[in-house]
Design a protein around this motif. Structure first.
Motif, PDB file in Angstrom:
ATOM      1  N   GLY A  69       0.135  19.789  -0.647  1.00 54.19           N
ATOM      2  CA  GLY A  69      -0.873  19.400  -1.640  1.00 54.19           C
ATOM      3  C   GLY A  69      -1.793  20.550  -1.987  1.00 54.19           C
ATOM      4  N   ASN A  70      -2.198  21.308  -0.988  1.00 52.33           N
ATOM      5  CA  ASN A  70      -3.035  22.488  -1.241  1.00 52.33           C
ATOM      6  C   ASN A  70      -2.272  23.557  -2.014  1.00 52.33           C
ATOM      7  N   GLU A  71      -1.003  23.769  -1.647  1.00 56.23           N
ATOM      8  CA  GLU A  71      -0.186  24.770  -2.336  1.00 56.23           C
ATOM      9  C   GLU A  71       0.037  24.402  -3.808  1.00 56.23           C
ATOM     10  N   LEU A  72       0.245  23.105  -4.083  1.00 54.46           N
ATOM     11  CA  LEU A  72       0.496  22.654  -5.454  1.00 54.46           C
ATOM     12  C   LEU A  72      -0.789  22.402  -6.247  1.00 54.46           C
ATOM     13  N   GLY A  73      -1.909  22.285  -5.529  1.00 50.92           N
ATOM     14  CA  GLY A  73      -3.152  21.905  -6.192  1.00 50.92           C
ATOM     15  C   GLY A  73      -3.077  20.484  -6.729  1.00 50.92           C
ATOM     16  N   SER A  74      -2.375  19.619  -5.997  1.00 50.45           N
ATOM     17  CA  SER A  74      -2.146  18.250  -6.451  1.00 50.45           C
ATOM     18  C   SER A  74      -3.076  17.272  -5.747  1.00 50.45           C
ATOM     19  N   ARG A  75      -3.960  16.638  -6.536  1.00 48.71           N
ATOM     20  CA  ARG A  75      -4.837  15.607  -5.974  1.00 48.71           C
ATOM     21  C   ARG A  75      -4.021  14.402  -5.513  1.00 48.71           C
ATOM     22  N   ALA A  76      -2.955  14.077  -6.242  1.00 47.87           N
ATOM     23  CA  ALA A  76      -2.136  12.928  -5.860  1.00 47.87           C
ATOM     24  C   ALA A  76      -1.445  13.182  -4.520  1.00 47.87           C
ATOM     25  N   MET A  77      -0.951  14.393  -4.292  1.00 49.28           N
ATOM     26  CA  MET A  77      -0.306  14.717  -3.012  1.00 49.28           C
ATOM     27  C   MET A  77      -1.336  14.702  -1.889  1.00 49.28           C
ATOM     28  N   LYS A  78      -2.531  15.202  -2.154  1.00 48.75           N
ATOM     29  CA  LYS A  78      -3.588  15.173  -1.143  1.00 48.75           C
ATOM     30  C   LYS A  78      -4.008  13.738  -0.840  1.00 48.75           C
ATOM     31  N   ALA A  79      -4.070  12.902  -1.874  1.00 50.59           N
ATOM     32  CA  ALA A  79      -4.390  11.489  -1.664  1.00 50.59           C
ATOM     33  C   ALA A  79      -3.284  10.818  -0.848  1.00 50.59           C
ATOM     34  N   ASP A  80      -2.049  11.200  -1.111  1.00 54.21           N
ATOM     35  CA  ASP A  80      -0.934  10.654  -0.346  1.00 54.21           C
ATOM     36  C   ASP A  80      -1.024  11.103   1.116  1.00 54.21           C
ATOM     37  N   ALA A  81      -1.470  12.330   1.351  1.00 54.62           N
ATOM     38  CA  ALA A  81      -1.675  12.804   2.730  1.00 54.62           C
ATOM     39  C   ALA A  81      -2.773  11.996   3.411  1.00 54.62           C
ATOM     40  N   ARG A  82      -3.835  11.674   2.660  1.00 51.72           N
ATOM     41  CA  ARG A  82      -4.903  10.825   3.218  1.00 51.72           C
ATOM     42  C   ARG A  82      -4.359   9.449   3.541  1.00 51.72           C
ATOM     43  N   GLN A  83      -3.507   8.919   2.663  1.00 47.19           N
ATOM     44  CA  GLN A  83      -2.877   7.635   2.937  1.00 47.19           C
ATOM     45  C   GLN A  83      -2.126   7.692   4.250  1.00 47.19           C
ATOM     46  N   THR A  84      -1.434   8.781   4.475  1.00 39.80           N
ATOM     47  CA  THR A  84      -0.674   8.940   5.707  1.00 39.80           C
ATOM     48  C   THR A  84      -1.616   9.020   6.899  1.00 39.80           C
ATOM     49  N   ASP A  85      -2.767   9.690   6.746  1.00 42.54           N
ATOM     50  CA  ASP A  85      -3.778   9.695   7.808  1.00 42.54           C
ATOM     51  C   ASP A  85      -4.231   8.270   8.113  1.00 42.54           C
ATOM     52  N   PHE A  86      -4.470   7.518   7.058  1.00 43.66           N
ATOM     53  CA  PHE A  86      -4.919   6.143   7.255  1.00 43.66           C
ATOM     54  C   PHE A  86      -3.832   5.298   7.896  1.00 43.66           C
ATOM     55  N   CYS A  87      -2.577   5.641   7.671  1.00 46.32           N
ATOM     56  CA  CYS A  87      -1.484   4.946   8.339  1.00 46.32           C
ATOM     57  C   CYS A  87      -1.557   5.182   9.850  1.00 46.32           C
ATOM     58  N   VAL A  88      -2.009   6.356  10.250  1.00 45.99           N
ATOM     59  CA  VAL A  88      -2.208   6.632  11.676  1.00 45.99           C
ATOM     60  C   VAL A  88      -3.279   5.680  12.222  1.00 45.99           C
ATOM     61  N   TYR A  89      -4.397   5.562  11.512  1.00 40.91           N
ATOM     62  CA  TYR A  89      -5.465   4.656  11.951  1.00 40.91           C
ATOM     63  C   TYR A  89      -4.963   3.220  11.993  1.00 40.91           C
ATOM     64  N   LEU A  90      -4.218   2.823  10.959  1.00 45.80           N
ATOM     65  CA  LEU A  90      -3.680   1.465  10.911  1.00 45.80           C
ATOM     66  C   LEU A  90      -2.711   1.227  12.065  1.00 45.80           C
ATOM     67  N   SER A  91      -1.929   2.245  12.408  1.00 43.97           N
ATOM     68  CA  SER A  91      -0.990   2.125  13.534  1.00 43.97           C
ATOM     69  C   SER A  91      -1.750   1.895  14.839  1.00 43.97           C
ATOM     70  N   ALA A  92      -2.844   2.626  15.028  1.00 44.79           N
ATOM     71  CA  ALA A  92      -3.650   2.467  16.241  1.00 44.79           C
ATOM     72  C   ALA A  92      -4.298   1.080  16.289  1.00 44.79           C
ATOM     73  N   ILE A  93      -4.809   0.627  15.162  1.00 43.19           N
ATOM     74  CA  ILE A  93      -5.420  -0.714  15.097  1.00 43.19           C
ATOM     75  C   ILE A  93      -4.361  -1.780  15.351  1.00 43.19           C
ATOM     76  N   LEU A  94      -3.199  -1.625  14.722  1.00 38.90           N
ATOM     77  CA  LEU A  94      -2.091  -2.552  14.931  1.00 38.90           C
ATOM     78  C   LEU A  94      -1.705  -2.598  16.403  1.00 38.90           C
ATOM     79  N   LEU A  95      -1.539  -1.427  17.002  1.00 39.95           N
ATOM     80  CA  LEU A  95      -1.153  -1.356  18.411  1.00 39.95           C
ATOM     81  C   LEU A  95      -2.175  -2.074  19.292  1.00 39.95           C
ATOM     82  N   ALA A  96      -3.451  -1.850  19.042  1.00 37.20           N
ATOM     83  CA  ALA A  96      -4.496  -2.511  19.841  1.00 37.20           C
ATOM     84  C   ALA A  96      -4.376  -4.031  19.740  1.00 37.20           C
ATOM     85  N   GLY A  97      -4.238  -4.553  18.529  1.00 30.40           N
ATOM     86  CA  GLY A  97      -4.127  -6.001  18.357  1.00 30.40           C
ATOM     87  C   GLY A  97      -2.893  -6.580  19.022  1.00 30.40           C
TER      88      GLY A  97
END
Length: 197
Positions: free
Chosen positions: A127-155
């Motif tokens: 995302g940084n190499e391409l200067g793509s906000r959409a790719m960076k947003a997709d990377a953030r989505q993937t970060d949030f998937c990590v958080y969601l995975s941890a929350i899911l695991l806890a429950g």
């Protein structure tokens, strides 16, 4: 080219992850697993939107319009998912619907906690190499998937180990602000991706 390969991997991984989570969630009656599965399919939509955006990237006149459209598609999917999880989680708590234990769900959450951080790091770099906000947003989505995975695991673990049936819908509710924020940021076309990554 590397961005396209990452999105193809994202689509393949999230399709598998979503399918496993939806089946395991349906079998166990787990809203957190079902919500996690649907979130995976939202990420498939995001990956497909980004692939489309990359395929028309050569057209500089339409690049910004395509970037905004990609972000809006992703944002709308997240807002819809937030509403669904809220409705189902509150319904489960009020009706005291206890999910069954889900070993496949626990394994899936553990694997996601390994795969997703690696994928996010690679997406941020591209995302940084391409200067793509959409790719960076997709990377953030993937970060949030990590958080969601941890929350899911806890429950799932609290339900399986301690019999706390309410941990499943509560963990799903804990996911909703994270999912809603991502949806709203994407709908707004958040230009501050660097500060969020």
């Amino acid at each position: 080219m590397r961005g396209k390969r990452l999105e193809y991997f994202t689509i393949a991984w999230n399709s598998l992850e979503g399918l496993v989570a939806l089946i395991a969630g349906a079998v166990a009656g787990s809203i957190s697993l079902v919500g996690f599965g649907i979130d995976s399919f939202v990420e498939v939509t995001s990956g497909a939107a980004l692939l489309w955006r990359m395929s028309v990237d050569a057209d500089l006149e339409n690049r910004e319009r395509n970037e905004k459209l990609s972000l809006r598609i992703v944002g709308a999917c997240f807002i819809t998912l937030t509403a669904y999880i809220l409705y189902e989680s509150i319904g489960d708590l009020v009706a005291r619907r206890a999910p069954q234990q889900s070993l496949p769900g626990i394994i899936l959450a553990c694997v996601s906690l390994v795969v997703m951080p690696l994928l996010s790091r690679a997406k941020k770099k591209v995302g940084n190499e391409l200067g793509s906000r959409a790719m960076k947003a997709d990377a953030r989505q993937t970060d949030f998937c990590v958080y969601l995975s941890a929350i899911l695991l806890a429950g799932l673990v609290l339900n399986a180990a301690l019999g706390w049936w309410w941990a499943d819908p509560v963990s799903a509710l804990v996911m909703t602000p994270i999912i809603a924020k991502e949806g709203l940021d994407a709908l707004r076309g958040d230009p501050h991706c660097e500060s969020c990554c």
